[in-house]
Write a protein that holds these residues in place. Structure first.
Motif, mmCIF file in Angstrom:
data_model
loop_
_atom_site.group_PDB
_atom_site.id
_atom_site.type_symbol
_atom_site.label_atom_id
_atom_site.label_comp_id
_atom_site.label_asym_id
_atom_site.label_seq_id
_atom_site.Cartn_x
_atom_site.Cartn_y
_atom_site.Cartn_z
ATOM 1 N N HIS A 172 0.859 -1.180 0.000
ATOM 2 C CA HIS A 172 0.000 0.000 0.000
ATOM 3 C C HIS A 172 0.898 1.234 0.000
ATOM 4 O O HIS A 172 1.369 1.682 1.049
ATOM 5 N N ARG A 173 1.120 1.773 -1.175
ATOM 6 C CA ARG A 173 2.028 2.917 -1.298
ATOM 7 C C ARG A 173 1.428 4.183 -0.710
ATOM 8 O O ARG A 173 2.150 5.066 -0.264
ATOM 9 N N VAL A 174 0.109 4.296 -0.760
ATOM 10 C CA VAL A 174 -0.586 5.428 -0.144
ATOM 11 C C VAL A 174 -1.189 4.915 1.157
ATOM 12 O O VAL A 174 -2.144 4.138 1.149
ATOM 13 N N LEU A 175 -0.613 5.321 2.270
ATOM 14 C CA LEU A 175 -1.011 4.772 3.565
ATOM 15 C C LEU A 175 -2.196 5.542 4.138
ATOM 16 O O LEU A 175 -2.268 6.769 4.037
ATOM 17 N N ARG A 176 -3.083 4.771 4.757
ATOM 18 C CA ARG A 176 -4.253 5.371 5.397
ATOM 19 C C ARG A 176 -4.378 4.824 6.813
ATOM 20 O O ARG A 176 -4.280 3.601 7.012
ATOM 21 N N PRO A 177 -4.593 5.684 7.795
ATOM 22 C CA PRO A 177 -4.751 5.190 9.166
ATOM 23 C C PRO A 177 -5.934 4.238 9.276
ATOM 24 O O PRO A 177 -7.000 4.475 8.698
ATOM 25 N N ALA A 178 -5.726 3.154 10.006
ATOM 26 C CA ALA A 178 -6.801 2.203 10.249
ATOM 27 C C ALA A 178 -7.694 2.722 11.368
ATOM 28 O O ALA A 178 -7.274 3.539 12.193
ATOM 29 N N PRO A 179 -8.943 2.250 11.441
ATOM 30 C CA PRO A 179 -9.799 2.627 12.562
ATOM 31 C C PRO A 179 -9.194 2.173 13.886
ATOM 32 O O PRO A 179 -8.313 1.308 13.929
ATOM 33 N N GLU A 180 -9.663 2.747 14.967
ATOM 34 C CA GLU A 180 -9.190 2.352 16.294
ATOM 35 C C GLU A 180 -9.454 0.870 16.527
ATOM 36 O O GLU A 180 -10.448 0.309 16.073
ATOM 37 N N GLY A 181 -8.531 0.231 17.236
ATOM 38 C CA GLY A 181 -8.674 -1.194 17.538
ATOM 39 C C GLY A 181 -7.733 -2.023 16.699
ATOM 40 O O GLY A 181 -6.957 -1.503 15.893
ATOM 41 N N PRO A 182 -7.769 -3.342 16.857
ATOM 42 C CA PRO A 182 -6.869 -4.234 16.110
ATOM 43 C C PRO A 182 -7.066 -4.092 14.603
ATOM 44 O O PRO A 182 -8.185 -3.930 14.120
ATOM 45 N N VAL A 183 -5.964 -4.155 13.865
ATOM 46 C CA VAL A 183 -6.035 -4.124 12.415
ATOM 47 C C VAL A 183 -6.495 -5.487 11.922
ATOM 48 O O VAL A 183 -5.930 -6.522 12.280
ATOM 49 N N THR A 184 -7.534 -5.503 11.118
ATOM 50 C CA THR A 184 -8.064 -6.758 10.584
ATOM 51 C C THR A 184 -8.091 -6.690 9.062
ATOM 52 O O THR A 184 -7.915 -5.633 8.472
ATOM 53 N N SER A 185 -8.304 -7.835 8.434
ATOM 54 C CA SER A 185 -8.370 -7.925 6.973
ATOM 55 C C SER A 185 -9.706 -8.547 6.586
ATOM 56 O O SER A 185 -9.796 -9.753 6.356
ATOM 57 N N PRO A 186 -10.791 -7.739 6.525
ATOM 58 C CA PRO A 186 -12.110 -8.307 6.279
ATOM 59 C C PRO A 186 -12.350 -8.699 4.826
ATOM 60 O O PRO A 186 -13.279 -9.437 4.531
ATOM 61 N N GLU A 187 -11.532 -8.211 3.866
ATOM 62 C CA GLU A 187 -11.813 -8.465 2.467
ATOM 63 C C GLU A 187 -11.628 -9.946 2.131
ATOM 64 O O GLU A 187 -10.719 -10.601 2.621
ATOM 65 N N GLU A 188 -12.475 -10.442 1.261
ATOM 66 C CA GLU A 188 -12.384 -11.834 0.829
ATOM 67 C C GLU A 188 -11.064 -12.063 0.105
ATOM 68 O O GLU A 188 -10.642 -11.254 -0.721
ATOM 69 N N GLY A 189 -10.417 -13.153 0.424
ATOM 70 C CA GLY A 189 -9.166 -13.499 -0.222
ATOM 71 C C GLY A 189 -7.931 -12.981 0.476
ATOM 72 O O GLY A 189 -6.824 -13.395 0.142
ATOM 73 N N VAL A 190 -8.088 -12.064 1.434
ATOM 74 C CA VAL A 190 -6.934 -11.544 2.162
ATOM 75 C C VAL A 190 -6.541 -12.542 3.244
ATOM 76 O O VAL A 190 -7.330 -12.874 4.123
#
Length: 220
Positions: A172-190
């Motif tokens: 991810h070359r353009v970084l975006r802050p994640a929401p508060e809390g643990p970072v998760t990967s909800p997208e299918e296939g991730v």
């Protein structure tokens, strides 16, 4: 274990990136060129001790809104054969002499070490301190088996994809802050991600996803 030399670089890394970043399809800065600051990142060790590997985060305040870019770099004591297209520039290092800086996504040593990080075989290291793990870099991986080798590299508006055998490591070359809390990967296939922290221009410490791992669907 990489030794961090606190010395002079001419030109500096930020000076090299000021010229190079606007040539990238994912660059989000202003038309008059970037105004860069180092904002975070981490390093990985090359077991052979030959190649410096740094995942640098830079913030750019030249556009309408500040933007953070992920810039993986490798530093070599001689040119990398066949990687002329990936050369960011050369620097004179106060201790090591001339160094060739590359867009690390095209460097097989960085590709290998990134896979080792995702698979849990390597530890992220502090960006500016020798022999110190970076505990702010978090890795999650649920994929089975080792990641493939022989990765092809492709850039687009959103980032850089390293792909082989249907598996993609998306930087991810353009970084975006994640929401508060643990970072998760909800997208299918991730099937995994690498997350880290950086500082915004106003001094806030934020976390976001640096790398996502995607596997094809089982019936693909």
């Amino acid at each position: 274990m990489a030794v961090i030399h606190h010395t002079v670089l001419k030109p500096t890394k930020l000076e090299l990136l000021t010229s190079w970043l606007p040539t990238r399809p994912w660059y989000r800065g202003g038309a008059d060129g970037p105004r860069l600051s180092k904002a975070g990142g981490f390093r990985l060790d090359d077991p052979a001790g030959e190649v410096g590997i740094e995942f640098m985060v830079v913030t750019d305040t030249s556009g309408p809104e500040p933007c953070a870019h992920l810039v993986p770099l490798t530093y070599r004591g001689a040119p990398l054969e066949g990687a002329e297209h990936a050369l960011v520039g050369t620097m004179e290092h106060g201790v090591l002499g001339r160094r060739w800086a590359y867009d690390g996504c095209h460097d097989p040593v960085l590709q290998d070490r990134l896979a080792a990080l995702v698979e849990g075989r390597a530890q992220a290291q502090a960006q500016s301190v020798s022999d110190t793990p970076d505990r702010d870099v978090l890795v999650s991986y649920t994929g089975e088996g080792p990641l493939p080798t022989g990765l092809t590299v492709g850039d687009d508006r959103e980032g850089t994809a390293l792909t082989a055998e249907g598996v993609t490591l998306l930087l991810h070359r353009v970084l975006r802050p994640a929401p508060e809390g643990p970072v998760t990967s909800p997208e299918e296939g991730v099937t995994g991600h690498v997350s880290g922290v950086w500082r915004t221009p106003d001094g806030a410490l934020v976390r976001g996803v640096f790398v996502s791992v995607r596997h094809p669907a089982p019936d693909a």
